[in-house]
Design a protein around this motif. Structure first.
Motif, PDB file in Angstrom:
ATOM      1  N   ARG A 266      60.039 115.988 -10.514  1.00  0.00           N
ATOM      2  CA  ARG A 266      60.525 115.187  -9.397  1.00  0.00           C
ATOM      3  C   ARG A 266      61.555 114.146  -9.857  1.00  0.00           C
ATOM      4  NH1 ARG A 266      56.609 113.339  -4.650  1.00  0.00           N
ATOM      5  NH2 ARG A 266      58.203 112.730  -3.156  1.00  0.00           N
ATOM      6  N   GLY A 267      62.619 114.021  -9.076  1.00  0.00           N
ATOM      7  CA  GLY A 267      63.590 112.963  -9.292  1.00  0.00           C
ATOM      8  C   GLY A 267      64.656 113.241 -10.337  1.00  0.00           C
ATOM      9  N   CYS A 268      64.653 114.425 -10.946  1.00  0.00           N
ATOM     10  CA  CYS A 268      65.670 114.735 -11.960  1.00  0.00           C
ATOM     11  C   CYS A 268      67.049 114.870 -11.315  1.00  0.00           C
ATOM     12  CB  CYS A 268      65.335 116.045 -12.675  1.00  0.00           C
ATOM     13  SG  CYS A 268      63.999 115.931 -13.878  1.00  0.00           S
ATOM     14  N   ILE A 269      68.049 114.412 -12.020  1.00  0.00           N
ATOM     15  CA  ILE A 269      69.440 114.665 -11.644  1.00  0.00           C
ATOM     16  C   ILE A 269      70.044 115.515 -12.754  1.00  0.00           C
ATOM     17  CG2 ILE A 269      71.689 113.640 -11.145  1.00  0.00           C
ATOM     18  CD1 ILE A 269      70.190 111.119 -10.221  1.00  0.00           C
TER      19      ILE A 269
ATOM     20  N   VAL B 158      61.406 120.120 -17.635  1.00  0.00           N
ATOM     21  CA  VAL B 158      62.397 119.044 -17.680  1.00  0.00           C
ATOM     22  C   VAL B 158      61.905 117.882 -16.830  1.00  0.00           C
ATOM     23  CG1 VAL B 158      64.808 118.422 -17.234  1.00  0.00           C
ATOM     24  CG2 VAL B 158      64.229 120.760 -17.945  1.00  0.00           C
ATOM     25  N   THR B 159      61.905 116.673 -17.389  1.00  0.00           N
ATOM     26  CA  THR B 159      61.528 115.475 -16.641  1.00  0.00           C
ATOM     27  C   THR B 159      62.685 114.479 -16.680  1.00  0.00           C
ATOM     28  OG1 THR B 159      60.593 114.284 -18.529  1.00  0.00           O
ATOM     29  CG2 THR B 159      59.130 115.813 -17.371  1.00  0.00           C
TER      30      THR B 159
ATOM     31  N   GLN C  17      66.896 109.491 -17.858  1.00  0.00           N
ATOM     32  CA  GLN C  17      67.000 108.903 -16.522  1.00  0.00           C
ATOM     33  C   GLN C  17      65.709 108.177 -16.178  1.00  0.00           C
ATOM     34  OE1 GLN C  17      67.727 112.414 -14.197  1.00  0.00           O
ATOM     35  NE2 GLN C  17      69.715 112.803 -15.163  1.00  0.00           N
ATOM     36  N   SER C  18      65.791 107.223 -15.277  1.00  0.00           N
ATOM     37  CA  SER C  18      64.587 106.551 -14.791  1.00  0.00           C
ATOM     38  C   SER C  18      64.339 107.036 -13.368  1.00  0.00           C
ATOM     39  CB  SER C  18      64.767 105.034 -14.820  1.00  0.00           C
ATOM     40  OG  SER C  18      65.851 104.647 -13.986  1.00  0.00           O
ATOM     41  N   TYR C  19      63.067 107.045 -13.006  1.00  0.00           N
ATOM     42  CA  TYR C  19      62.705 107.461 -11.644  1.00  0.00           C
ATOM     43  C   TYR C  19      61.444 106.691 -11.290  1.00  0.00           C
ATOM     44  CZ  TYR C  19      61.351 110.315  -7.659  1.00  0.00           C
ATOM     45  OH  TYR C  19      60.992 110.746  -6.418  1.00  0.00           O
ATOM     46  N   HIS C  20      61.239 106.467 -10.003  1.00  0.00           N
ATOM     47  CA  HIS C  20      60.038 105.770  -9.542  1.00  0.00           C
ATOM     48  C   HIS C  20      58.803 106.495 -10.056  1.00  0.00           C
ATOM     49  CE1 HIS C  20      56.975 104.493  -6.503  1.00  0.00           C
ATOM     50  NE2 HIS C  20      57.590 103.347  -6.687  1.00  0.00           N
ATOM     51  N   HIS C  21      58.089 105.886 -10.970  1.00  0.00           N
ATOM     52  CA  HIS C  21      57.058 106.582 -11.702  1.00  0.00           C
ATOM     53  C   HIS C  21      55.805 106.851 -10.887  1.00  0.00           C
ATOM     54  CE1 HIS C  21      58.875 105.293 -15.803  1.00  0.00           C
ATOM     55  NE2 HIS C  21      59.356 106.436 -15.385  1.00  0.00           N
TER      56      HIS C  21
END
Length: 426
Positions: free
Chosen positions: A382-385, A413-414, A420-424
C-alpha cells in the motif's frame, strides 16, 4: 458433504459467543506485517483477511463476537470500527474489540492463545454464553459454524476441534490429531517434526484448523486451571488440548468437509496465506476464470468496509496506447491509462500510467505506477509510488539488492524499500 440449504441458524448459534484471535504479527509475511497485524492485511482486491471469519460468524447466525488484538493493531481496529459497526447492541449483537490491556497484571501482555482468552474472562462471563467458539483471525475460508456447534452438541462433547486433511510433508506447521472410530480425539501433537499419517490414508495427516468449540462453563474452568499452572505456556494447542485428552475429557474432531460452504463440484477451500508466496498465489487465484474461492456467492457473502469510490476506469483506445486489463480483478477507484494489466489483482485506488505493463501483480491500495514501468510476479504494498521506467520482476539479482524476493521468485515491494514514507497505520 455439500448442503442443500445455505446455513444452519438456530438457538445454538444464538447462544454462542465467538472470539477471534487476531493479535499475531504473521512474521512469515515479512515486510507486509511491519506495520499491521496479519489479520489486517488486505486480501482479494477489497477485503482484509479478518473479514472471512467475521463474515462466517454473521452468515452462521453468530452475532456476538469479540476480536482479540495485540500486535500493531491500529489499522485492524480502524477497519473493524468502520466496517463492522452496524450491529445493534440493543439486540445483544456486537463486534467488540478486546485489545491487550494488562487486565490481569501490569506487566502482562497476552502470553499465548489461552491466556488471551483468560485475560478477557470477566468480559466473557458478562455475555453468559452457552458455547464459546474460538477462531483464528488469519485464514481464508468459508465455514458454517452452526454445523460444527451442532456436531459438538450431538456428541455431548466438552470441546470440539475443527480438522482438515493436509499432505503429511506440510503437516509439521499444524497441530496434528489422532482420533478413534467415533471421532474422539486420542492424541494431539503441536507442530511435530515428523508428523504421523492417518492410518487409512498414507501421505495424509489430520490437522487442527485452530477452530474450537467449548461448552462455556467448561472453558472457563479450564482457563482458570491453566492460568494457575506456572509450567504452562498458556496455549490451546501446546497446553490446553493435550491436558484435556490426558484427563479423559470428551474432545471430538469435526471434519471441515461437513461444514465448509462451497459449490457442489468444489473441493473444500482453506488457505493459510501466511507466507509471501502463499499470499501472492491465493490472491492471483481469484483472477482465474473459475477460482477455487467463490466470492460471488450471494448466499454466503463476504462483508467488509468499503470506501465510496468511483468505478474502475480504462482510458485510451489507440494502438500501443490502450488501457486494458485481461484475466484480472480491478477494484473501485482504479484508473488504467494506456497501460496493460494481465493476470493481476488491483486493490482500490491504483493508478497505472501510460505504457506500463503488469503481469501476475498483486497491487495493494493507493499505489501509483509510473509511465513505462514493467512489473512481473510482484506484490506492491500500500502507498508505493513506482517511478516511471522502473522494472521489477525481470532481473532477480537486481531486485534482491532493493526488495524482498522469495524462493519462488515473487518480489515484495514496500514504500520503505523505495525510500518513500507512507502513513504507517495502514
Amino acid at each position: 458433504m455439500v448442503k442443500e440449504y445455505p446455513r444452519f441458524v438456530s438457538l445454538l448459534t444464538k447462544n454462542t459467543v465467538a472470539l477471534i484471535l487476531a493479535g499475531g504479527r504473521g512474521s512469515r509475511l515479512k515486510q507486509l506485517t511491519d506495520w499491521r497485524a496479519k489479520p489486517g492485511v488486505p486480501f482479494g482486491g477489497k477485503f482484509r483477511i479478518i473479514d472471512f471469519p467475521l463474515s462466517n460468524c454473521m452468515n452462521s447466525g453468530i452475532r456476538r463476537i469479540g476480536v482479540i488484538t495485540q500486535y500493531k493493531s491500529h489499522s485492524l481496529i480502524k477497519h473493524i470500527q468502520r466496517g463492522w459497526g452496524f450491529l445493534r447492541g440493543e439486540f445483544n449483537e456486537f463486534v467488540e474489540l478486546l485489545p491487550a490491556q494488562q487486565r490481569v497484571a501490569e506487566d502482562s501482555w497476552y502470553k499465548g492463545t489461552a491466556d488471551a482468552v483468560y485475560q478477557n474472562l470477566d468480559i466473557l462471563r458478562v455475555y453468559k454464553p452457552e458455547y464459546v467458539l474460538i477462531l483464528a483471525g488469519d485464514h481464508i475460508y468459508k465455514q458454517d459454524y452452526g454445523e460444527m456447534i451442532a456436531h459438538h452438541v450431538r456428541n455431548e462433547a466438552d470441546m470440539t476441534v475443527a480438522c482438515i486433511e493436509v499432505p503429511t510433508e506440510e503437516a509439521s506447521a499444524f497441530g496434528v490429531i489422532a482420533v478413534d472410530e467415533e471421532g474422539r480425539v486420542v492424541e494431539f501433537i503441536e507442530k511435530p517434526k515428523n508428523p504421523p499419517c492417518m492410518p487409512d490414508k498414507p501421505g495424509t495427516t489430520l490437522c487442527s484448523m485452530g477452530i474450537y468449540v467449548f461448552n462455556a462453563a467448561f472453558l472457563f474452568e479450564q482457563l482458570v486451571r491453566d492460568a494457575d499452572d506456572r509450567q504452562s505456556g498458556h496455549d490451546f494447542g501446546t497446553n490446553i488440548i493435550p491436558h484435556l485428552i490426558k484427563a479423559g475429557y470428551r474432545i471430538y474432531a469435526h471434519s471441515f468437509n461437513e461444514s465448509c460452504v462451497r459449490r457442489e463440484d468444489e473441493e473444500p477451500y482453506w488457505r493459510d496465506v501466511g507466507t509471501v508466496d502463499a499470499y501472492w498465489e491465493a490472491n492471483l487465484d481469484l483472477a482465474r476464470v473459475t477460482p477455487e474461492l467463490n466470492l460471488y456467492d450471494k448466499d454466503w457473502p463476504i462483508w467488509t468496509y468499503q470506501e465510496q469510490l468511483p468505478p474502475a476506469k480504462f482510458v485510451f483506445d489507440q494502438e500501443n496506447r490502450r488501457g486494458m486489463a485481461v484475466d484480472s480483478m480491478v477494484s473501485g477507484g482504479c484508473i488504467i491509462s494506456g497501460a496493460i494489466v494481465r493476470g493481476s489483482v488491483l486493490f482500490s485506488n491504483v493508478r497505472v500510467k501510460e505504457g506500463a505493463y503488469l503481469e501476475e501483480a498483486v497491487v495493494l491500495p493507493d499505489v501509483e505506477i509510473g509511465e513505462g514501468a514493467i512489473l512481473k510476479k510482484v506484490i506492491i504494498d500500500r502507498g508505493c509510488i513506482i517511478p516511471p521506467g522502473t522494472t521489477i520482476g525481470v532481473n532477480r539479482a537486481e531486485d534482491e539488492k532493493r526488495f524482498h524476493v522469495t524462493g519462488k521468485g515473487v518480489t515484495l515491494v514496500t514504500p520503505e524499500m523505495l525510500g518513500q514514507s507512507y502513513h504507517h497505520f495502514r
